[in-house]
Design a protein around this motif. Structure first.
Motif, short mmCIF file in Angstrom:
data_model
loop_
_atom_site.label_atom_id
_atom_site.label_comp_id
_atom_site.label_asym_id
_atom_site.label_seq_id
_atom_site.Cartn_x
_atom_site.Cartn_y
_atom_site.Cartn_z
N ALA A 191 2.23 1.77 -13.65
CA ALA A 191 2.78 2.21 -12.48
C ALA A 191 1.81 1.90 -11.18
O ALA A 191 1.99 1.42 -10.29
N ALA A 192 0.40 2.44 -11.59
CA ALA A 192 -0.63 2.25 -10.50
C ALA A 192 -0.89 0.91 -10.10
O ALA A 192 -1.07 0.56 -9.03
N LYS A 193 -0.61 0.01 -11.04
CA LYS A 193 -0.91 -1.45 -10.88
C LYS A 193 0.52 -2.19 -10.11
O LYS A 193 0.05 -3.44 -9.52
N ASN A 194 1.29 -1.52 -10.02
CA ASN A 194 2.22 -2.02 -9.07
C ASN A 194 3.04 -1.39 -8.08
O ASN A 194 4.06 -1.36 -7.62
N GLY A 195 2.20 -0.40 -7.60
CA GLY A 195 2.68 0.15 -6.27
C GLY A 195 3.50 1.53 -6.53
O GLY A 195 3.89 2.01 -5.41
N LEU A 196 3.44 1.89 -8.01
CA LEU A 196 4.52 3.13 -7.89
C LEU A 196 3.39 4.39 -8.31
O LEU A 196 2.52 4.26 -9.07
N LEU A 197 3.31 5.48 -7.26
CA LEU A 197 2.28 6.63 -7.54
C LEU A 197 3.13 7.54 -8.68
O LEU A 197 4.38 8.03 -8.36
N THR A 198 2.41 8.01 -9.55
CA THR A 198 2.71 9.09 -10.48
C THR A 198 1.91 10.25 -9.96
O THR A 198 0.86 10.18 -9.82
N PRO A 203 0.90 -1.22 -0.13
CA PRO A 203 -0.15 -0.09 0.05
C PRO A 203 0.74 1.10 0.05
O PRO A 203 2.08 1.12 0.46
N PHE A 204 0.35 2.21 -0.53
CA PHE A 204 0.94 3.76 -0.64
C PHE A 204 0.15 4.68 0.14
O PHE A 204 -0.94 4.90 -0.28
N THR A 205 0.47 5.17 1.21
CA THR A 205 -0.26 5.97 2.08
C THR A 205 0.81 7.28 2.14
O THR A 205 0.25 8.46 1.24
N THR A 206 1.51 7.41 3.07
CA THR A 206 2.58 8.73 3.15
C THR A 206 3.87 8.06 2.92
O THR A 206 4.40 7.21 3.66
N LEU A 207 4.62 8.89 2.04
CA LEU A 207 6.05 8.66 1.78
C LEU A 207 6.84 9.84 2.18
O LEU A 207 6.58 10.91 1.78
N GLN A 208 7.51 9.66 2.98
CA GLN A 208 8.73 10.76 3.32
C GLN A 208 10.15 10.11 2.81
O GLN A 208 10.76 9.28 3.52
N ALA A 209 10.64 10.73 1.94
CA ALA A 209 12.15 10.26 1.27
C ALA A 209 13.00 11.33 0.82
O ALA A 209 12.43 12.20 0.35
N VAL A 210 14.20 10.76 0.53
CA VAL A 210 15.09 11.81 -0.14
C VAL A 210 14.40 11.64 -1.80
O VAL A 210 14.01 10.68 -2.27
N LEU A 261 -3.96 2.08 -4.98
CA LEU A 261 -2.66 2.45 -4.25
C LEU A 261 -2.82 2.42 -2.66
O LEU A 261 -2.09 1.63 -2.09
N VAL A 262 -3.56 3.05 -2.14
CA VAL A 262 -3.78 3.36 -0.63
C VAL A 262 -4.10 1.91 0.00
O VAL A 262 -3.46 1.67 0.93
N GLU A 263 -4.79 1.06 -0.82
CA GLU A 263 -5.32 -0.12 -0.30
C GLU A 263 -4.58 -1.34 -0.57
O GLU A 263 -4.54 -2.51 -0.22
N GLY A 264 -3.52 -1.03 -1.67
CA GLY A 264 -2.63 -2.06 -2.10
C GLY A 264 -3.15 -3.08 -3.07
O GLY A 264 -2.79 -4.32 -2.84
N LEU A 265 -4.18 -2.64 -3.73
CA LEU A 265 -4.82 -3.62 -4.65
C LEU A 265 -4.39 -3.56 -5.99
O LEU A 265 -4.46 -2.79 -6.58
#
Length: 201
Positions: free
Chosen positions: A106-113, A3-10, A165-169
């Motif tokens: 991307a969306a189908k593999n957990g990568l947010l654009t 799942p993708f919710t909040t990401l803090q990253a370089v 993305l949020v639910e990892g589906l």
């Protein structure tokens, strides 16, 4: 799918337009199984043409966000390009525009654009280039990108893509949401029309 919710990253600035899927993952590496680690081949040829390719600058080590230019992921419909980014640790790409098929993969593999106006993306890249190693926060539920100075930038996203993305589906998980209905249909067919079932009467 993670799942993708909040990401803090370089975040890595990559001021190049029209990066195609062959640049992201050269075609010859598609012969290898994904278990070989597609992240090892991310921007393979581009990185060997430059001694200071952004992804190889020590300050950007472990980056999870790529901030690039327009039309990212154009070219062939190569899902391996998405695999290479995800396996290489990139969970979000921010750009003014994307190749349509790439964005779908991307969306189908957990990568947010994340699509933002060109001037906003250019400013963000410049800010990151001036402070290598700075972090960016992407909050998908809130639909905001927070730059290194703390300014929150809103972005739009298709509601269905956001939910997945949020639910990892992924596609399999979406199908399994209808498992009960599928099972009921199969049971009805087996009872009423057994000749249609492999091995049935």
């Amino acid at each position: 799918m993670q799942p993708f919710t909040t990401l803090q990253a370089v975040a890595v600035p990559l001021a190049v337009a029209n990066i195609d899927t062959d640049q992201i993952l050269p075609a010859r590496f598609l012969k290898k199984p994904r278990s070989a680690g597609y992240g090892n081949f991310l921007f393979h040829d581009e990185r060997r043409r430059s001694e200071a390719y952004p992804l190889d600058v020590p300050a950007y080590a472990g980056a999870g966000i790529l901030v690039t230019d327009r039309n990212f992921g154009c070219g062939s419909s190569r899902e391996g390009a998405v695999y290479a980014l995800v396996d290489g640790g990139i969970r979000c790409v921010i750009a003014p525009s994307f190749g349509d098929i790439f964005a779908s993969n991307a969306a189908k593999n957990g990568l947010l654009t994340v699509t933002l106006p060109e001037d906003v993306v250019a400013f963000l890249r410049a800010r990151l280039a001036a402070a290598p190693g700075a972090t960016v926060t992407v909050d998908l539920p809130a639909q905001t990108v927070t730059d290194p100075d703390g300014a929150a930038i809103p972005f739009e996203i298709d509601p269905f893509k956001k939910r997945c993305l949020v639910e990892g589906l992924d596609d399999v998980a979406l199908t399994l949401e209808h498992a009960a209905a599928i099972a009921a249909f199969e049971a009805r067919v087996a009872a009423e029309e057994p000749w249609r079932v492999p091995g049935g009467a």
